[in-house]
Write an enzyme that holds these catalytic residues in place. Structure first.
Site, PDB file in Angstrom:
ATOM      1  N   PRO A  94       4.871  56.269 -53.278  1.00 30.43           N
ATOM      2  CA  PRO A  94       4.677  57.444 -54.145  1.00 30.43           C
ATOM      3  C   PRO A  94       5.093  58.751 -53.474  1.00 30.43           C
ATOM      4  CG  PRO A  94       2.735  56.043 -54.159  1.00 30.43           C
ATOM      5  CD  PRO A  94       3.654  55.485 -53.109  1.00 30.43           C
TER       6      PRO A  94
ATOM      7  N   GLN B 236      11.718  62.743 -54.333  1.00 29.88           N
ATOM      8  CA  GLN B 236      12.935  62.643 -55.136  1.00 29.88           C
ATOM      9  C   GLN B 236      12.804  63.434 -56.428  1.00 29.88           C
ATOM     10  OE1 GLN B 236      16.067  61.123 -54.556  1.00 29.88           O
ATOM     11  NE2 GLN B 236      15.103  61.515 -52.596  1.00 29.88           N
TER      12      GLN B 236
ATOM     13  N   THR C 183       7.617  59.304 -51.097  1.00 29.05           N
ATOM     14  CA  THR C 183       9.068  59.517 -51.088  1.00 29.05           C
ATOM     15  C   THR C 183       9.590  59.634 -52.530  1.00 29.05           C
ATOM     16  OG1 THR C 183       9.403  57.138 -50.859  1.00 29.05           O
ATOM     17  CG2 THR C 183       9.532  58.439 -48.854  1.00 29.05           C
TER      18      THR C 183
ATOM     19  N   GLU D 253      18.096  60.122 -59.412  1.00 30.08           N
ATOM     20  CA  GLU D 253      18.805  61.021 -60.310  1.00 30.08           C
ATOM     21  C   GLU D 253      18.022  61.313 -61.590  1.00 30.08           C
ATOM     22  OE1 GLU D 253      22.195  58.363 -59.869  1.00 30.08           O
ATOM     23  OE2 GLU D 253      23.424  60.114 -59.428  1.00 30.08           O
TER      24      GLU D 253
END
Ligand SMILES: Cc1cc2nc3c(=O)[nH]c(=O)nc-3n(C[C@H](O)[C@H](O)[C@H](O)COP(=O)(O)OP(=O)(O)OC[C@H]3O[C@@H](n4cnc5c(N)ncnc54)[C@H](O)[C@@H]3O)c2cc1C
Ligand code: SF4
Lengths: 721, 330
Positions: free
Chosen positions: A607, A613, A609, A680
């Site tokens: 959670p 992002q 890392t 992304e």
């Protein structure tokens, strides 16, 4: 000192390499110690189109320490493209200094190699180049007529757009523009190259090791096995380091010609001109719905530019093909060849820009329908991807929207723009839906088990990269999970082409691919060991087994790849963005106050890392709105924005309070571990949630990014009745 | 970078002598502007004379009710100095809106006055620019000039002065203290310190060769209660102003007794709004008067091809800065 251990996936552990990074011990490409190193400085063209007519290198060559001045006159002959304007891929060749022709302002025209960096830099300024100038194509408006249909096709047509629009009772036609942007990772592109008896070794800041090796091998026409690429740490890429760019080739060439290892660091200014960019996209949307809000037609036509020598096309319409239940759909992309370097993937290519257009248009249409924009999206939800008739492997978009609305306090939103005021501020709420493909890819990995003092240690190897995302950590967590030993006893070795091949970091496939690859290696190790030792003990630990049988070392490889079920489905991550924006009623200034992001993106390996992002994505998405923009000088074709003083990315003060929620999601179709892409998703549709909030605050529709104070001040309030 | 000599004079006389001895020498303050420009190949000094360590580091009362700011004090110390915060909060506010904490820690007061324009053509040596290379033409006037001047520009140059500190100093009516080549001292009124481009855009100010700035003198404080520095920019911090306004008011018996008003981002020098100032003097601090003053201030604006928006933005900014200054109670 604490010796707490941590294990397994799903834990919010700190980065395993964190200490190395904060203490400066993690080595980035240009920091490796190599004996007898020489330094290079590249020289850039100062015209956007034309031809070099003369080069005077005599002054530069006279300088102390200068070893070589490289130009097209003495450069090694490299493999050339065999077609006009080929499609640029992640492993394309990169010929450089092969002719006197200039295709864009800032193109490499030379390289100086010297004993020190300062000598190289100084001598580079003494090289005199004369050009025969030609009129460059740098004006998007004027070159509109030269647009062509690209070779790489991502156009799509289903149903009948005209019929769908005719059927619509409420319609919208609008054009959205996103400017040229640059990836600008913190770490500059860099390489240290050695050429030793035809064998290349390159410490290079690249996202994809294997592709970099292919580019080098094919450009120099040497066997790929003779190329070793090493990148243990990469300081960000955002797509600009997917492909080994020309500086990589320049450094290798210089190493070959001087017989010395050569270090070449691309400057921040050169990162505007030589390491890719996101091109300007003009996106036209035609969208229609019945009075009760069912979509009848959606067309998304994009006009962008590519270079005159390579083709790259950002699939902006990709989201419009699959996100909503719309029977009549058209997506097209057209390109204008321009005298600007070739664009290439920038974080969420297609989605980041395409979702701005689509999710703005959805908000505009919802407003025309007098419908709540969340209800409107939910009404048009689909569990089937209509662009290929495949079912989604999992899709919790409705849940993301509903849960997000709840967390955000969406019910406090005033429907009519300009009605929520506080002092000089106009307050607005905006929402948008996000989707991003989760394309997991074939990945191999090797695991080495070692018993030391009756304790099992493991080393996992693959040619993966960690571009700041947390690959080291999630690979260690995966090995820990399957080997049943704590993360602290696992060593992860990545970023070397000697290791088993992975797809590298890009396209949001890194985590899923690396984790599944590591898992297969671990499972094969356990399996192989048990078979070798004839053990049928299903429950026993692998460590106990090795101790009992006095096995001290065991190695195994494994490969994971997409299943048949994966291929039969559309596999995506979904999300929803909510923004609260305060707009100054007079001055054109605004502040993003609050953001909520909800994501349904499979199993969350870590959670912490994962959160990183998403915040990074939200910040970059906010940057698209706040100020990110590279401006081309209209008379000369250079970038007028040429450093971080003029290319504005968000600062801490620009960013909001951010809440990130991950919905629990089991998706075994995506892959065995149920991991989906997340790198992304975070940037996708953020921009629209902010501009939709600006509309809700002011009644002004901001269809051209970025929304500068100038644009907001001069924009007109739309008819809001 | 090009090779250069670096020297550390022990006193101002040594610094001045070194400067006189080498016409290609430059004084080095915090280096936040000069070193950047050397890396860009825009400035090419053959010698750097370190002046940041010279003994002009005091912030002290003048005895005339004002304050003297040492030229070698850094921007952070100056802006955060308790006396400055108390008596010249407009200056603190403007200075703290500039750059970043790290840059303000390095930047000196003297260097700040001499920081060069941020015109992108000036920064790119392959472009024409009369300020960098006299006679090559002005790239901006026919190119991209959204960031450029509304007032006082010439066909030769349309650049703006980028300093925030200087806008406040203009509003406050400061005086610059200079030590000359012959070691004699001289003062320059702030309004005369920076110049308009005219036919010599390479000259930013009225300093003579070798002049060393030693201090900035502030007059007795009058705007410590009612002040505001409004900076409109493309992000919340670490960006130069598109337009900025320094506004100081002294209110007596419900009327404006004194007013200091200057704008940044609109001219080759910090732009003092003298007509608006005289208009406001003696009037009531009302929205109507503020708007009339803003109209008056922008009347002479001569926008370029890309910067017409600054006229409207400027008006709004003046009105807002004045009303914030008025409403603010120290
Ligand atoms: C990225 C960035 C963002 C910035 N943002 C802002 C901003 O938003 N607003 C703003 O106002 N400023 C901003 N600045 C500019 C900053 O304020 C200036 O760079 C700084 O004030 C210059 O001071 P310095 O001491 O470092 O000068 P230097 O760089 O050392 O010198 C500048 C010039 O002054 C001369 N000089 C220095 N001291 C003396 C002296 N005592 N006598 C005579 N000549 C002298 C030097 O020879 C040189 O020509 C920014 C700078 C950077 C790099
Ligand atoms: S505006 Fe001034 S600084 Fe800018 S290009 Fe023209 S002459 Fe140079």
């Amino acid at each position: 000192m604490e010796t707490a251990t941590s294990s397994g996936i799903g834990n919010a552990i700190d980065r395993v390499e964190g200490r190395l990074k904060v203490t400066g011990m993690a080595k980035y490409a240009s920091e490796f110690f190599v004996e007898n190193l020489a330094y290079a400085q590249a020289i850039n063209s100062t015209v956007a189109k034309g031809k070099i007519v003369s080069i005077d290198t005599s002054e530069a060559e006279k300088q102390k320490g200068v070893i070589l001045v490289l130009t097209h006159l003495n450069a090694e002959k490299l493999k050339a493209y065999d077609e006009e304007r080929p499609v640029l891929s992640v492993s394309s060749i990169q010929p450089v200094l092969q002719s006197p022709e200039i295709h864009y302002y800032g193109e490499y025209v030379g390289l100086v190699v010297a004993d020190t960096f300062e000598q190289a830099q100084y001598a580079a300024r003494l090289v005199k180049i004369e050009y025969e100038k030609d009129a460059p194509t740098i004006n998007f408006e004027e070159a509109r007529g030269e647009a062509y249909k690209p070779n790489e096709q991502s156009d799509h047509l289903r149903g009948d757009i005209d019929a769908g629009m005719a059927e619509a009772e409420v319609k919208l036609e609008a054009t959205y523009n996103t400017p040229i942007e640059h990836q600008h990772p913190m770490e500059l592109h860099a390489i240290i190259a050695t050429w030793d008896n035809g064998k290349v070794k390159a410490y290079a800041s690249q996202q994809m090791i294997d592709n970099a090796a292919i580019t080098i091998a094919e450009t120099f026409q040497i066997p790929k096995r003779d190329v070793r690429v090493i990148a243990p740490y990469v300081g960000g890429g955002f797509g600009s380091k997917l492909h080994a760019k020309q500086h990589v080739i320049l450094a290798v060439m210089a190493a070959k010609m001087t017989g010395r290892p050569v270090q070449l660091t691309v400057t921040r200014q050169q990162m505007f001109t030589n390491t890719n960019l996101r091109q300007h996209n003009e996106q036209k949307i035609s969208i229609g719905a019945t009075r009760d809000g069912k979509l009848t037609a959606l067309a998304h036509d994009t006009l962008s530019h590519t270079s005159t020598y390579e083709e790259y096309q950002e699939p902006c319409g990709s989201v419009s093909k699959m996100l909503y239940n719309v029977p009549n759909n058209r997506v097209t992309h057209r390109l204008i060849p321009m005298n600007i370097q070739t664009p290439f993937a920038m974080r969420a290519p297609g989605e980041a820009t395409g979702s701005f257009a689509l999710e703005s248009a959805m908000d505009e249409l919802a407003w025309k329908l007098k419908m709540d924009p969340i209800a409107f999206r939910i009404l048009n939800d689909t569990q089937t991807d209509l662009s290929n008739d495949k079912a989604f492997s999992s899709r919790l978009l409705k849940e993301c929207l509903r849960i997000g609305a709840d967390k955000f306090g969406w019910n406090q939103r005033k429907m009519t723009p300009g009605t929520n005021r506080q002092g000089n501020w106009l307050i607005g709420y905006g929402v948008s839906a996000a989707s991003r493909a989760a394309p997991y890819q074939k990945t191999s990995s090797k695991v080495l088990l070692e018993l030391k003092n009756k304790t099992l240690y493991a080393t996992v190897q693959m040619d993966a990269t960690d571009i700041g995302t947390g690959s080291y950590t999630i690979i260690a967590q995966t090995a820990s999970e399957y080997l049943g030993i704590p993360v602290e006893r696992i060593t992860v070795e990545i970023g070397d082409s000697l290791f088993p091949v992975t797809p590298g970091s890009g396209g949001s496939w890194g985590a899923a691919s690396y984790a599944n690859g590591a898992r297969m290696a671990c499972l094969n190790a356990i399996d192989g060991l048990k078979r070798k030792l004839n053990s049928h003990d299903k429950a026993g630990s692998i460590e106990a087994l090795m101790i009992d049988n006095q096995v001290t070392r065991y190695e195994a490889e494994g490969t994971a790849e997409p299943s048949e079920a994966f291929k039969k489905h559309s596999v995506y991550s979904f999300g929803a963005n909510f923004s609260e924006v305060w707009v100054d009623k007079d001055t054109g200034m605004y502040r993003i106050k609050r953001m909520v992001n909800v994501g349904a993106c499979g199993k969350i390996l870590n959670p912490k890392t994962a959160f990183g992002q998403i915040i990074g994505g939200l910040t970059m998405g906010a940057g698209m709105v706040i100020a990110e923009q590279s401006r081309v000088e209209p008379n000369y074709g250079n970038f007028i924005t040429r450093s971080f003083a003029d290319y504005h990315v968000p600062v801490n003060l620009d960013m909001a309070n951010i809440e990130v929620v991950f919905l629990p999601e089991e998706d075994k179709i995506a892959n065995e571990m149920g991991v989906k892409g997340i790198g992304e998703l975070g940037i996708t549709s953020v921009a629209a949630s902010i501009t939709n909030a600006i509309f809700n605050a002011t009644g002004k529709r901001m269809r051209d990014l970025p929304v500068t104070p100038e644009k907001l001040l001069t924009a007109a309030v739309e008819e809001i009745s | 970078m090009r090779p250069f000599v670096y020297i550390e004079p022990k006193n101002p006389q040594e610094a001045l002598a070194a400067s006189v001895a080498n016409s290609a020498a430059k004084y080095l303050g915090g280096g936040t502007n000069l070193i950047d420009l050397m890396k860009e190949d825009v400035e090419r000094p053959a010698e750097l004379i370190e002046v940041a360590d010279l003994n002009f580091k005091e912030i002290k009362a003048t005895g005339k009710g004002g304050f003297l700011l040492g030229a070698m004090c850094n921007n952070a110390e100056t802006a955060n100095h308790p006396e400055i915060r108390k008596s010249y909060p407009l200056l603190s506010m403007a200075m703290l809106s500039a750059a970043t904490a790290q840059i303000r820690n390095m930047a000196t007061n003297g260097g700040n006055l001499l920081q060069r324009t941020r015109c992108p053509y000036f920064y790119e040596v392959s472009m024409p620019c009369n300020k960098r290379a006299p006679g090559t033409g002005c790239g901006a006037i026919k190119g991209m000039n959204a960031q450029h001047a509304l007032f006082g520009w010439s066909e030769q140059c349309v650049a703006v002065n980028p300093s925030d500190m200087c806008v406040a100093l203009a509003a406050l009516g400061a005086v610059v203290h200079v030590q000359q080549a012959d070691s004699g001292m001289r003062t320059i009124d702030f309004a005369d310190f920076h110049r308009l481009p005219g036919s010599q855009p390479e000259k930013d100010n009225t300093l003579q060769p070798n002049d060393l700035i030693t201090a900035i003198e502030l007059p007795a404080p009058v705007f410590s209660d009612h002040y505001y520095y409004l900076k409109i920019r493309e992000r919340s911090s670490y960006a130069f102003a598109l337009v900025s306004v320094a506004a100081g008011l002294q209110i007596r018996d419900g009327a404006i007794a004194q007013v200091g008003l200057a704008m940044g981002g609109v001219a080759h020098k910090p732009w003092k709004l003298t007509a608006a100032e005289s208009f406001l003097k003696g009037k009531k601090p009302s929205a109507q008067n503020f708007e009339a003053a803003a109209d008056l201030a922008m009347r002479e604006a001569r926008p370029l091809s890309d910067n017409g928006f600054k006229v409207e933005m400027g008006k709004k900014a003046i009105v807002r800065a004045l009303s914030q200054a008025y409403e603010r109670t120290a």
